[in-house]
Design a protein around this motif. Sequence first.
Motif, PDB file in Angstrom:
ATOM      1  N   ILE A  68      -3.205   2.372  -3.938  1.00 10.25           N
ATOM      2  CA  ILE A  68      -4.527   2.894  -3.808  1.00 10.25           C
ATOM      3  C   ILE A  68      -5.010   2.687  -2.512  1.00 10.25           C
ATOM      4  N   VAL A  69      -5.020   1.522  -1.910  1.00 14.84           N
ATOM      5  CA  VAL A  69      -5.391   1.213  -0.653  1.00 14.84           C
ATOM      6  C   VAL A  69      -4.829   2.195   0.478  1.00 14.84           C
ATOM      7  N   SER A  70      -3.583   2.402   0.402  1.00 13.98           N
ATOM      8  CA  SER A  70      -2.339   3.174   1.042  1.00 13.98           C
ATOM      9  C   SER A  70      -3.184   4.482   1.120  1.00 13.98           C
ATOM     10  N   ALA A  71      -3.403   5.090  -0.174  1.00  9.58           N
ATOM     11  CA  ALA A  71      -3.833   6.451  -0.274  1.00  9.58           C
ATOM     12  C   ALA A  71      -5.154   6.633   0.333  1.00  9.58           C
ATOM     13  N   SER A  72      -6.170   5.509   0.190  1.00  2.12           N
ATOM     14  CA  SER A  72      -7.447   5.780   0.831  1.00  2.12           C
ATOM     15  C   SER A  72      -7.392   5.885   2.422  1.00  2.12           C
TER      16      SER A  72
ATOM     17  N   GLY B  57      -8.212  -2.328   4.467  1.00  2.00           N
ATOM     18  CA  GLY B  57      -7.538  -1.113   4.729  1.00  2.00           C
ATOM     19  C   GLY B  57      -6.202  -1.187   5.382  1.00  2.00           C
ATOM     20  N   ILE B  58      -5.676  -0.603   6.603  1.00  4.07           N
ATOM     21  CA  ILE B  58      -4.622  -0.600   7.112  1.00  4.07           C
ATOM     22  C   ILE B  58      -3.980  -1.936   7.245  1.00  4.07           C
ATOM     23  N   LYS B  59      -4.606  -3.000   7.446  1.00  3.67           N
ATOM     24  CA  LYS B  59      -4.288  -4.237   7.488  1.00  3.67           C
ATOM     25  C   LYS B  59      -3.586  -4.556   6.511  1.00  3.67           C
ATOM     26  N   TYR B  60      -4.276  -4.553   4.986  1.00  2.00           N
ATOM     27  CA  TYR B  60      -3.747  -4.751   3.767  1.00  2.00           C
ATOM     28  C   TYR B  60      -2.401  -4.245   3.771  1.00  2.00           C
TER      29      TYR B  60
ATOM     30  N   VAL C  11      -3.710  -9.708  10.846  1.00  2.00           N
ATOM     31  CA  VAL C  11      -3.748  -9.324   9.486  1.00  2.00           C
ATOM     32  C   VAL C  11      -4.004 -10.447   8.337  1.00  2.00           C
ATOM     33  N   GLN C  12      -3.036 -11.159   8.503  1.00  2.00           N
ATOM     34  CA  GLN C  12      -3.001 -12.308   7.442  1.00  2.00           C
ATOM     35  C   GLN C  12      -4.304 -12.876   7.377  1.00  2.00           C
ATOM     36  N   ARG C  13      -5.026 -13.226   8.530  1.00  2.00           N
ATOM     37  CA  ARG C  13      -6.028 -14.015   8.632  1.00  2.00           C
ATOM     38  C   ARG C  13      -7.564 -12.723   7.927  1.00  2.00           C
ATOM     39  N   ALA C  14      -7.302 -11.691   8.401  1.00  9.85           N
ATOM     40  CA  ALA C  14      -8.559 -10.797   7.874  1.00  9.85           C
ATOM     41  C   ALA C  14      -8.332 -10.466   6.434  1.00  9.85           C
ATOM     42  N   CYS C  15      -7.067 -10.475   5.995  1.00  8.31           N
ATOM     43  CA  CYS C  15      -6.962 -10.217   4.374  1.00  8.31           C
ATOM     44  C   CYS C  15      -7.415 -11.451   3.661  1.00  8.31           C
ATOM     45  N   TYR C  16      -6.879 -12.405   4.252  1.00 11.51           N
ATOM     46  CA  TYR C  16      -7.020 -13.754   3.531  1.00 11.51           C
ATOM     47  C   TYR C  16      -8.682 -14.224   3.300  1.00 11.51           C
ATOM     48  N   LYS C  17      -9.295 -13.880   4.524  1.00 13.07           N
ATOM     49  CA  LYS C  17     -10.771 -14.369   4.586  1.00 13.07           C
ATOM     50  C   LYS C  17     -11.700 -13.584   3.446  1.00 13.07           C
ATOM     51  N   THR C  18     -11.197 -12.099   3.960  1.00 11.48           N
ATOM     52  CA  THR C  18     -12.241 -11.232   3.080  1.00 11.48           C
ATOM     53  C   THR C  18     -11.702 -11.561   1.563  1.00 11.48           C
TER      54      THR C  18
ATOM     55  N   GLN D  69       5.416 -20.474   7.405  1.00 12.89           N
ATOM     56  CA  GLN D  69       4.071 -20.603   7.013  1.00 12.89           C
ATOM     57  C   GLN D  69       3.388 -19.158   6.618  1.00 12.89           C
ATOM     58  N   HIS D  70       3.870 -18.154   7.442  1.00 11.11           N
ATOM     59  CA  HIS D  70       3.355 -16.802   7.087  1.00 11.11           C
ATOM     60  C   HIS D  70       3.686 -16.439   5.902  1.00 11.11           C
ATOM     61  N   CYS D  71       4.625 -16.834   5.231  1.00  8.90           N
ATOM     62  CA  CYS D  71       5.012 -16.252   3.854  1.00  8.90           C
ATOM     63  C   CYS D  71       4.224 -16.977   2.908  1.00  8.90           C
ATOM     64  N   THR D  72       3.854 -18.237   2.976  1.00 10.37           N
ATOM     65  CA  THR D  72       3.439 -19.357   2.066  1.00 10.37           C
ATOM     66  C   THR D  72       1.883 -18.478   2.082  1.00 10.37           C
ATOM     67  N   ASP D  73       1.194 -18.191   3.357  1.00 12.14           N
ATOM     68  CA  ASP D  73      -0.042 -17.723   3.423  1.00 12.14           C
ATOM     69  C   ASP D  73      -0.137 -16.527   2.704  1.00 12.14           C
ATOM     70  N   TYR D  74       1.025 -15.618   3.028  1.00 14.93           N
ATOM     71  CA  TYR D  74       0.863 -14.252   2.187  1.00 14.93           C
ATOM     72  C   TYR D  74       0.872 -14.472   0.776  1.00 14.93           C
ATOM     73  N   ASP D  75       1.754 -15.328   0.486  1.00 18.16           N
ATOM     74  CA  ASP D  75       1.898 -15.673  -1.224  1.00 18.16           C
ATOM     75  C   ASP D  75       0.439 -16.105  -1.776  1.00 18.16           C
ATOM     76  N   MET D  76      -0.115 -17.049  -0.850  1.00 17.79           N
ATOM     77  CA  MET D  76      -1.196 -17.544  -1.548  1.00 17.79           C
ATOM     78  C   MET D  76      -2.574 -16.376  -1.489  1.00 17.79           C
ATOM     79  N   THR D  77      -2.542 -15.474  -0.658  1.00 12.88           N
ATOM     80  CA  THR D  77      -3.303 -14.455  -0.520  1.00 12.88           C
ATOM     81  C   THR D  77      -3.313 -13.654  -2.075  1.00 12.88           C
ATOM     82  N   PHE D  78      -2.063 -13.405  -2.387  1.00 14.02           N
ATOM     83  CA  PHE D  78      -1.861 -12.586  -3.524  1.00 14.02           C
ATOM     84  C   PHE D  78      -1.780 -13.512  -4.556  1.00 14.02           C
ATOM     85  N   THR D  79      -1.625 -14.742  -4.703  1.00 14.47           N
ATOM     86  CA  THR D  79      -1.976 -15.463  -5.821  1.00 14.47           C
ATOM     87  C   THR D  79      -3.202 -15.253  -6.517  1.00 14.47           C
TER      88      THR D  79
END
Lengths: 185, 185
Positions: free
Chosen positions: B153-157, B90-93, B57-64, B112-122
């Motif tokens: 919104i994503v969750s609702a969708s 979607g659900i991955k997000y 999920v990390q990779r998918a979200c980060y990439k797109t 590493q997971h947390c910093t990746d996560y943070d970066m995605t949202f940064t």
Amino acid sequence: MITDTRHAIIESAILVFNEDLSAPLEKIADYAGITRRTLHRYFKDRKELMESCECAVQRACYKTNTLAYNSSDDPVEKLENMFHAGMSCGIKYTFLHKLHSLHDHQHSQNSQHCTDYDMTFTLWREHLLVLQSRKLIHTDLSIEWIQAFFRGIVSASVQSQIPGQPLSDQVIKSAWFSFSKGIGM
Amino acid sequence: MITDTRHAIIESAILVFNEDLSAPLEKIADYAGITRRTLHRYFKDRKELMESCECAVQRACYKTNTLAYNSSDDPVEKLENMFHAGMSCGIKYTFLHKLHSLHDHQHSQNSQHCTDYDMTFTLWREHLLVLQSRKLIHTDLSIEWIQAFFRGIVSASVQSQIPGQPLSDQVIKSAWFSFSKGIGM
DNA sequence: AACAGATGTCTCAAATGTGAGACATCTGTT
DNA sequence: AACAGATGTCTCACATTTGAGACATCTGTT
């Protein structure tokens, strides 16, 4: 008091189950500040506890929701009250919906829980139809989407706060802004 | 093929875990249409499987997300692309965020997971600040709220669609309306 | 201080979930 | 047809979770 403990267990269970449906009961006991042994004195097993949780969220949502529905004759004011009702239920509102949207959940007219659930959301449907017919909200959005959207709003609000605590005024304000604009008010 | 199965398991696991974090592994195997024995041939234990899900999920979200972030110089167009990026995950997000907002999760800079996560949202944070400074969106809403709102919104969708299927154009359209209006565009 | 009710502690048996070995079967390739 | 790789079946040992009995302790009331 006996009812206090019972209540504390249910509240903890809602919190924990909402995050992890198959969490060990020990976790719930920990949250409630009691022993697993005590938990079992109140609830025979997981099924019974889950059942009580379902009743609790059902009742809470139904009550506040109905109250709000009957609170005003002005459609916009009514909507705002129903919005606040859902928000005040917070995690209970999202948990209720979660229970009925589980993949293994068989939604059935024969189950009392399901009809209660449907009734709670029927109030929303009814009112949204009124709002749309009077063109007070955007008419291109489906009722289903608006309901899902509102759940998303509640879920977002709950997640952006300390769990178990009531929502801050700031969040409620933002949520109302996003919700009302988001349905085209 | 070996990678197909592996992939199917991870996809199933994301679906199941998203609904029930402590679900028995058998359930995931069932979803993937394989045996629990086979699942264990690919993943030693629950921990390893969960780890792979997190990476996926990390990779998918980060990439797109990154792709969308770099897609355009026009702030509004960029936002719209980031919106679609999140929606397509979607659900991955939603699952990605869920993992990092669990009560027992210790968010740490060392992981590493947390910093990746943070970066995605940064990326989101950065762009929302730009949009606000140019008054393209409402400035009274906090960045935190907008991010939570978008997750909602994503969750609702996702919830208003058949699980596992890509989102319908109708839902995406409604979601964009509600999101863009909801942040004051 | 005596008491009752609620809860904690310790313990245990049953149920369920987990990880893996041994071997059969199935599928696509040569 | 022979083969290799992937998967299913059966089986088992082990870990965790669960439900409950027996008894101690704690708390508020009288």
